[in-house]
Design an enzyme around this catalytic site. Structure first.
Site, PDB file in Angstrom:
ATOM      1  N   CYS A  85      72.316 -48.281  64.806  1.00 15.01           N
ATOM      2  CA  CYS A  85      71.626 -47.234  64.761  1.00 15.01           C
ATOM      3  C   CYS A  85      71.621 -46.387  66.294  1.00 15.01           C
ATOM      4  O   CYS A  85      71.112 -45.318  66.413  1.00 15.01           O
ATOM      5  CB  CYS A  85      69.738 -47.583  64.325  1.00 15.01           C
ATOM      6  SG  CYS A  85      69.821 -48.137  62.700  1.00 15.01           S
ATOM      7  N   CYS A 208      57.612 -47.478  58.146  1.00 21.64           N
ATOM      8  CA  CYS A 208      59.328 -47.427  57.982  1.00 21.64           C
ATOM      9  C   CYS A 208      59.676 -46.057  58.405  1.00 21.64           C
ATOM     10  O   CYS A 208      59.023 -45.137  57.744  1.00 21.64           O
ATOM     11  CB  CYS A 208      59.629 -47.828  56.612  1.00 21.64           C
ATOM     12  SG  CYS A 208      58.851 -49.386  55.882  1.00 21.64           S
ATOM     13  N   SER A 209      60.751 -46.062  58.942  1.00 16.80           N
ATOM     14  CA  SER A 209      61.316 -44.541  59.185  1.00 16.80           C
ATOM     15  C   SER A 209      61.766 -44.332  57.841  1.00 16.80           C
ATOM     16  O   SER A 209      62.012 -45.175  56.655  1.00 16.80           O
ATOM     17  CB  SER A 209      62.383 -44.886  60.290  1.00 16.80           C
ATOM     18  OG  SER A 209      63.402 -45.998  59.835  1.00 16.80           O
ATOM     19  N   LYS A 330      60.054 -41.896  62.221  1.00 17.30           N
ATOM     20  CA  LYS A 330      59.123 -42.057  61.493  1.00 17.30           C
ATOM     21  C   LYS A 330      59.119 -40.614  60.481  1.00 17.30           C
ATOM     22  O   LYS A 330      58.636 -40.863  59.308  1.00 17.30           O
ATOM     23  CB  LYS A 330      57.648 -42.369  61.966  1.00 17.30           C
ATOM     24  CG  LYS A 330      56.806 -42.476  61.116  1.00 17.30           C
ATOM     25  CD  LYS A 330      56.709 -43.597  60.311  1.00 17.30           C
ATOM     26  CE  LYS A 330      57.224 -43.496  58.835  1.00 17.30           C
ATOM     27  NZ  LYS A 330      56.247 -42.520  57.829  1.00 17.30           N
ATOM     28  N   HIS A 334      65.468 -40.430  60.072  1.00 20.12           N
ATOM     29  CA  HIS A 334      66.440 -41.335  60.708  1.00 20.12           C
ATOM     30  C   HIS A 334      67.722 -41.256  60.189  1.00 20.12           C
ATOM     31  O   HIS A 334      68.136 -42.462  59.548  1.00 20.12           O
ATOM     32  CB  HIS A 334      65.778 -42.702  60.884  1.00 20.12           C
ATOM     33  CG  HIS A 334      66.410 -43.659  61.454  1.00 20.12           C
ATOM     34  ND1 HIS A 334      67.450 -43.444  62.627  1.00 20.12           N
ATOM     35  CD2 HIS A 334      66.298 -44.923  61.606  1.00 20.12           C
ATOM     36  CE1 HIS A 334      67.951 -44.657  63.161  1.00 20.12           C
ATOM     37  NE2 HIS A 334      67.089 -45.774  62.239  1.00 20.12           N
TER      38      HIS A 334
END
Ligand code: COA
Length: 386
Positions: A85, A208-209, A330, A334
């Site tokens: 990421c 969670c994103s 979030k 992402h």
């Protein structure tokens, strides 16, 4: 070493775009960036592409020239960087190094990921390959389950509460609601955030994103040449990349990431600032606990105090140090390979005072923290008004 400036920035909206392919997203961000920096494709001397898993998500490899040529950039070095990421944060670091070292003057960085072409189960499996395939993956771990263990340990060691995690989600959703490019523009209450569908206890849906498609781009040049291109250059005051073990079980502690601490220390030293000087930040909230730990590892608060810090409202847009005014991973979204450069674009917007409804009053010194995996790579960048 030469001083370096961001002279152009551009990005796509983040979201699920079934009709868009990876290259069209990268080209949209790249063209917006070239226009923003008043740079012609022929002026780009080197090109970096941050991308985590194009081959697995969309079946395309050899991505850097695949994208650069579509932007009309020909003949120059075109290099893809993969660091989970943190792929485009790392690409940004390498582009900065090239300009700072005097190898090239005008260097472009594009970050892109197209994730929604795969069902969620397959997305989780592809993302898990950023962990240790010989151990964690064999045991069935996903990133949600790894960060759930991290959250549980942080709760055990420091008394962090579920409310603290949920406060990150509430804040970032509130910011995302004001960002026209965000994937999720939905304000949520603390109660909603606390009671989301369970994903990996103690993490629920709101911890969670998002799974996203999107791209972001910036162009770097020596500060002394920035005025040839733009009257709004943004200075790269400090940038550093650091690394650590990939597997959680190799780490001495799972409630702090040494790569973040090392990268931050170097970036602060290069910029000649301390954590206390940072006015606002875009942090890597892949899961809510990750933002809390980042505030600790970056030195904004003491270790173990990140939960109460966000819960007290210190990191809202009107707080003492706004964090993730973009909505963060979030709510903004992402698309993993695009995230690092998107964070830089968001710092640039704030520093140039172009963030619209999200604009914060103190915006002259911002920090971006881009994390790869469960802390094996970290890039910290500090940007300021030129
Ligand atoms: C949490 C997760 C599993 C949910 O995926 P899912 O179960 O397939 O969810 P769906 O896409 O079917 O969406 C169902 C609903 O939840 C919402 N939703 C999905 N993910 C969400 C999230 N992360 N936060 C808030 N809402 C979310 C959707 O908008 C949808 O809402 P609607 O019913 O009002 O339209 C997925 O978002 C995920 O894996 N996130 C983590 C990604 C990740 O690990 N990234 C790398 C980090 S290192």
């Amino acid at each position: 070493m030469r001083s370096v400036a961001v002279i152009g920035a551009g990005k796509t909206a983040f979201g699920a775009f079934p009709d868009r392919d990876l290259r069209s997203l990268a080209v949209e961000a790249g063209e917006k960036c070239l226009a923003n920096g008043h740079v012609a494709p022929a002026q780009i001397e080197s090109f970096y592409l941050g991308n985590f898993a194009g081959p697995a998500f969309v079946g395309q490899n050899h991505l850097a020239p695949y994208v650069s040529t579509a932007l009309g950039i020909h003949g120059v070095p075109a290099t893809r960087i993969e660091a989970a990421c943190a792929s485009s944060g790392s690409a940004f670091f390498h582009a900065w190094a090239e300009v700072a070292a005097g190898i090239y003057d005008v260097v472009m960085v594009v970050g892109v990921e197209k994730m929604t072409s795969q069902p969620t189960a397959r997305v989780s499996q592809i993302l898990a390959e950023a962990g240790d395939c010989s151990g964690e993956m064999k045991a069935g771990s996903t990133f949600a389950s790894l960060f759930a263990m991290i959250a549980r340990r942080h709760m055990h060691d420091f008394g962090t509460k579920k409310e603290h995690l949920s406060a990150v989600a509430v804040k970032n959703h509130a910011n995302g609601a004001l960002n026209p490019d965000a994937q999720m523009r939905k304000v949520i209450t603390l109660e909603q955030a606390m009671n989301g569908r369970p994903v990996a206890d103690p993490l629920n849906l709101y911890d969670c994103s998002l799974v996203s498609d999107g791209a972001a781009a910036v162009i770097l040049a020596p500060l002394e040449r920035a005025a040839e291109f733009t009257d709004k250059p943004v200075r790269v005051l400090g940038v550093a990349q650091a690394s650590d073990y990939v597997a959680l079980d190799q780490k001495e502690s799972i409630t702090t990431f040494p790569a973040v601490r090392r990268a931050a220390e170097k970036a602060y030293r290069m910029a000649g600032v301390t954590a206390a000087d940072i006015e606002f930040a875009e942090l890597h909230d892949c899961f809510t606990i990750a933002e809390i730990i980042a505030t600790e590892d970056l030195g904004f608060v003491e270790r173990g105090c990140g939960g109460p810090y966000v819960f007290a409202g210190h990191t809202t847009r009107t707080g003492e140090r706004p964090i993730n005014t973009s909505g963060g991973l979030k709510a903004k979204g992402h698309p993993v390979g695009a995230t690092g450069v998107a964070q830089i674009c968001d710092l640039v917007l704030q520093i140039r005072c172009q963030a619209g409804e999200r604009q914060i009053p103190r915006h002259s010194l911002g920090l971006a923290q881009n994390l790869g995996g469960s802390g094996a790579t970290c890039v910290v960048s500090i940007l300021g008004a030129a």
